[in-house]
Design a protein around this motif. Structure first.
Motif, mmCIF file in Angstrom:
data_model
loop_
_atom_site.group_PDB
_atom_site.id
_atom_site.type_symbol
_atom_site.label_atom_id
_atom_site.label_comp_id
_atom_site.label_asym_id
_atom_site.label_seq_id
_atom_site.Cartn_x
_atom_site.Cartn_y
_atom_site.Cartn_z
ATOM 1 N N TRP A 62 -24.386 -14.018 5.071
ATOM 2 C CA TRP A 62 -24.694 -14.768 6.691
ATOM 3 C C TRP A 62 -24.102 -13.718 7.663
ATOM 4 C CZ3 TRP A 62 -28.313 -17.983 8.042
ATOM 5 C CH2 TRP A 62 -28.147 -18.260 9.275
ATOM 6 N N LEU A 63 -25.057 -12.901 8.565
ATOM 7 C CA LEU A 63 -24.470 -12.290 9.508
ATOM 8 C C LEU A 63 -24.125 -12.922 10.583
ATOM 9 C CD1 LEU A 63 -26.511 -8.944 8.914
ATOM 10 C CD2 LEU A 63 -24.338 -9.443 7.853
ATOM 11 N N SER A 64 -23.140 -12.708 11.459
ATOM 12 C CA SER A 64 -22.743 -13.324 12.522
ATOM 13 C C SER A 64 -21.865 -12.558 13.374
ATOM 14 C CB SER A 64 -22.029 -14.662 12.473
ATOM 15 O OG SER A 64 -21.384 -15.090 13.575
ATOM 16 N N LEU A 65 -21.758 -12.519 14.633
ATOM 17 C CA LEU A 65 -20.963 -11.900 15.535
ATOM 18 C C LEU A 65 -19.624 -12.495 15.613
ATOM 19 C CD1 LEU A 65 -23.189 -11.124 18.663
ATOM 20 C CD2 LEU A 65 -22.561 -9.388 16.842
ATOM 21 N N ARG A 66 -19.150 -13.406 14.618
ATOM 22 C CA ARG A 66 -17.949 -13.963 14.564
ATOM 23 C C ARG A 66 -17.036 -12.917 13.836
ATOM 24 N NH1 ARG A 66 -20.862 -18.940 13.501
ATOM 25 N NH2 ARG A 66 -20.474 -18.026 10.970
ATOM 26 N N PHE A 67 -17.538 -11.989 13.224
ATOM 27 C CA PHE A 67 -16.857 -11.016 12.528
ATOM 28 C C PHE A 67 -15.992 -10.233 13.476
ATOM 29 C CE2 PHE A 67 -20.101 -7.887 13.662
ATOM 30 C CZ PHE A 67 -19.416 -6.811 13.701
ATOM 31 N N LEU A 68 -16.352 -9.897 14.616
ATOM 32 C CA LEU A 68 -15.630 -9.358 15.834
ATOM 33 C C LEU A 68 -14.318 -10.159 16.186
ATOM 34 C CD1 LEU A 68 -18.605 -8.669 18.244
ATOM 35 C CD2 LEU A 68 -17.485 -6.901 16.877
#
Length: 260
Positions: free
Chosen positions: A9-15
């Motif tokens: 699940w791709l999300s900008l929270r990885f930043l």
């Protein structure tokens, strides 16, 4: 068990994970750079000047130039690998940083992607420093060498994702020795870093084309020596395929380990 098969699940929270690791690394930036940057430069100078006197020219270039492009590629591989193995495993087990992150509005997929992107960033930093040294030594032909950087970024994602698979299944630091002995060292020796693929036996040379590092070298070396890579899109596709596949597998294995 559906979490083992569903895509990441791709999300900008990885930043947030990437930024956290960056802030920690800044406190240890100098010794980290010296450690990751010093060994490849030592290989470049010692082997380049030492063996270069004996080898002469390879593929129409001096051995020093030939080796310089290979060292940049191998540095990207080792830099991403060490960060995604030892540092990520420490955060996973010893420091319990991953568990703390999961208490925030963040899931395993975000953490794995953040760790992979951070490891790729470390690889890019290390290789950029070596590229600057290579340019100062006259081992770079022209500004086309700047195109090496996006290739190294993609390679960093690839090797970090593969290493993250090992991290997700490891029970101790000792397990990493299997990966280094059975995968990393053979790939380093058989991918054209230190000598041309054509010098290997036919079957070995053909088998090396299944290794991602060989495709990185085939892209980087022409860019550094003023040429144009042959079949560039094919090489990029192989590297990207490894990166995506390994990321998917690493995420699934991390879910299995952390979601009970």
């Amino acid at each position: 068990m559906h979490y083992l098969t569903q895509p990441p699940w791709l999300s900008l929270r990885f930043l947030a994970v990437w930024l956290r690791n960056l802030r920690v690394w800044r406190k240890l930036m100098i010794p980290s750079l010296l450690g990751n940057f010093g060994e490849p430069v030592l290989y470049l100078l010692a082997l380049g000047y030492g063996l270069g006197q004996l080898v002469g020219e390879i593929e129409g270039m001096t051995y020093m130039v030939f080796l310089g492009s290979g060292i940049i590629c191998s540095s990207a591989m080792t830099g991403a690998t060490f960060e995604a193995l030892y540092s990520a495993y420490t955060r996973l087990t010893m420091q319990q940083t991953w568990a703390a992150m999961l208490a925030a509005p963040m899931n395993v997929d975000d953490i794995v992607l953040g760790e992979i992107v951070w490891a790729a960033t470390k690889a890019l930093i290390n290789s950029t420093a070596i590229l600057i040294v290579a340019a100062s030594l006259g081992l770079v032909a022209d500004l086309r060498a700047l195109l090496v950087l996006p290739v190294i970024g993609l390679a960093g994602l690839c090797f970090a994702a593969i290493a993250m698979i090992v991290t997700a299944i490891s029970k101790s630091y000792d397990f990493f020795l299997y990966y280094f002995t059975l995968v990393l060292t053979p790939m380093l020796l058989l991918s054209g870093v230190f000598f041309p693929l054509e010098s290997l036996p036919g079957a070995v040379s053909a088998g090396a084309m299944f290794l991602p590092l060989a495709h990185v070298v085939l892209l980087v070396r022409p860019l550094m020596t003023g040429g144009v890579p042959d079949a560039a899109m094919l090489h990029l596709l192989v590297i990207a395929s490894y990166a995506v596949s390994a990321y998917w597998i690493a995420t699934a294995l991390a879910r299995r380990r952390l979601i009970r």
